[in-house]
Design a protein around this motif. Structure first.
Motif, PDB file in Angstrom:
ATOM      1  N   GLU A  38      42.573  33.143  47.553  1.00 19.24           N
ATOM      2  CA  GLU A  38      42.154  31.845  47.718  1.00 19.24           C
ATOM      3  C   GLU A  38      43.481  30.609  47.092  1.00 19.24           C
ATOM      4  N   ALA A  39      44.018  31.221  46.127  1.00 12.43           N
ATOM      5  CA  ALA A  39      44.725  30.429  45.431  1.00 12.43           C
ATOM      6  C   ALA A  39      46.136  30.357  46.275  1.00 12.43           C
ATOM      7  N   CYS A  98      40.199  40.101  40.762  1.00  8.71           N
ATOM      8  CA  CYS A  98      41.165  39.385  40.879  1.00  8.71           C
ATOM      9  C   CYS A  98      41.843  39.037  42.445  1.00  8.71           C
ATOM     10  N   ARG A 105      48.670  39.768  50.587  1.00  8.33           N
ATOM     11  CA  ARG A 105      48.710  38.586  51.110  1.00  8.33           C
ATOM     12  C   ARG A 105      48.596  38.107  52.600  1.00  8.33           C
ATOM     13  N   HIS A 151      48.537  33.019  45.663  1.00  5.17           N
ATOM     14  CA  HIS A 151      49.378  33.659  44.724  1.00  5.17           C
ATOM     15  C   HIS A 151      48.501  34.595  43.809  1.00  5.17           C
ATOM     16  N   PRO A 179      40.063  35.674  44.307  1.00  7.61           N
ATOM     17  CA  PRO A 179      40.579  34.389  43.573  1.00  7.61           C
ATOM     18  C   PRO A 179      42.115  34.316  44.153  1.00  7.61           C
ATOM     19  N   SER A 180      42.869  35.434  44.129  1.00  6.54           N
ATOM     20  CA  SER A 180      44.191  35.562  44.358  1.00  6.54           C
ATOM     21  C   SER A 180      44.333  35.025  45.677  1.00  6.54           C
ATOM     22  N   VAL A 231      46.499  36.032  40.858  1.00  4.91           N
ATOM     23  CA  VAL A 231      45.638  35.123  39.732  1.00  4.91           C
ATOM     24  C   VAL A 231      45.346  36.152  38.763  1.00  4.91           C
TER      25      VAL A 231
END
Length: 362
Positions: free
Chosen positions: A252-253, A246, A283, A255, A249-250, A257
């Motif tokens: 990339e997003a 996870c 982050r 936030h 993907p987090s 995910v």
């Protein structure tokens, strides 16, 4: 900006960002416990040659406070603080969900505090020997036909309905104090690494690889290495099972995910949602997220065993991730991003011993 390949997500962090300095409360508490001593930081020159760096050290958590995993650091401090702060009666249960060693550690320190413990586990999600070890600490084990995230929800609901003291190692909105204590407990591990490297005549690590589930240990590492006083030069890489990855993907997003989890031998990493408490540090402070397969973790565990480090699959994921980052596809690009070269010092956090999660034959 993030850059992603099949097993790698690079995070272009702001190198001017820093985390607050930490106090000594958790470290002082651990030093007060019977049987406390720093776990071994083992030099592995053979791996240094294989990875093309100056030195590799394994931080071996297989004997942490008489338990086979680092989880004892966070659980001991959090159980102590939670019971000290709780308005519950003296017979209130200590409650948690686990997909590995956290549950056993909570059960151990609840027992030592004279409290009953109720540990929720996803049925079939952890090795039977791990379930037996939790029961061996005197805890009531509740097995659920559910994934890890659902099991966490069930444990929280039970504690709320029955006056239990929830000691969970993932955070969500409204539940952040106890996970924060767990992270504070994990900081002892990284403080020991600093002292041990100095004793070995080495500078601070250039790269630390951290096996990652919800991200609490990762948060502790980032809080430690992103302090203004630390200089921010240590690259930190999260290593996840590809069955529950996870972090990439987090990133990339932008936030947290939630991803669907699968089956993996790395049961302690089989978590599909980042901790909300860990996310700001991930982050702002993480250099890259790497995913590894079961086969890669098993191969790494056998290689470590050959070198005298008895790692379980989750602990060996650290080496599997270092291999992927430093010698796998696009290794030159990865090394430049991490600022790792032939003079670098690499630390592998071996988060569990093979006693905690047996390793199958390769």
């Amino acid at each position: 900006m993030t850059t992603t390949t099949a097993a790698w997500t690079a995070n272009d962090r702001d190198r001017s960002w820093s985390s607050p300095d930490q106090d000594d409360a958790a470290l002082d508490f651990h030093r007060s416990l019977a049987g406390y001593e720093p776990t071994a930081l083992t030099p592995l020159p053979e791996l240094a040659r294989e990875l093309g760096v100056a030195a590799v050290f394994a931080k071996d958590e297989s004997t942490r406070l008489g338990m086979p995993a680092f989880k004892a650091l966070g659980a001991s401090w959090a159980v102590h603080r939670a019971l000290e702060s709780a308005q519950a009666g003296t017979d209130a249960e200590v409650v948690t969900a686990t997909d590995g060693n956290h549950g056993r550690a909570v059960a151990r320190f609840a027992r030592e505090a004279g409290r009953p413990a109720r540990i929720f586990v996803p049925a079939g999600g952890i090795h039977p020997s791990a379930v037996a070890a939790i029961r061996g600490e005197g805890a009531e084990v509740v097995e659920l036909e559910a994934n890890y995230d659902q099991t966490v929800t069930a444990a929280a609901d039970y504690a709320a309905a029955n006056g239990g003291v929830l000691v969970q190692d993932t955070a969500w909105e409204g539940y952040e104090e106890v996970p924060g204590w767990i992270v504070d407990g994990y900081s002892t591990l990284f403080r020991e690494i600093d002292a041990q490297l100095r004793e070995a005549g080495r500078h601070a690590p250039d790269l630390v690889c951290v096996p990652t589930g919800v991200g609490s240990l990762l948060q502790a590492g980032l809080a430690h290495y992103r302090r203004a006083s630390a200089g921010g030069d240590t690259a930190v890489v999260s290593v996840e099972t590809e069955a529950a990855a996870c972090m990439g993907p987090s990133l990339e997003a932008g936030h947290p995910v939630t991803v669907e989890t699968g089956q993996t031998i790395m049961s302690g990493l089989n978590c599909g949602t980042p901790s909300s408490l860990a996310w700001p540090l991930i982050r702002n402070g993480l250099d890259a997220a790497v995913t590894v397969s079961d086969a890669a973790a098993i191969d790494a565990a056998h290689r470590l065993a050959d070198l005298g480090v008895a790692a379980g699959p989750c602990g060996a994921a650290s080496l599997a991730g270092a291999r992927e980052a430093l010698t796998g596809a696009d290794a030159e690009t990865h090394r430049r991003h991490l600022r790792v070269d032939a003079d670098s010092v690499v630390v592998l956090t071996i988060t569990e011993g093979s006693e905690a999660n047996p390793v199958p034959d390769a």
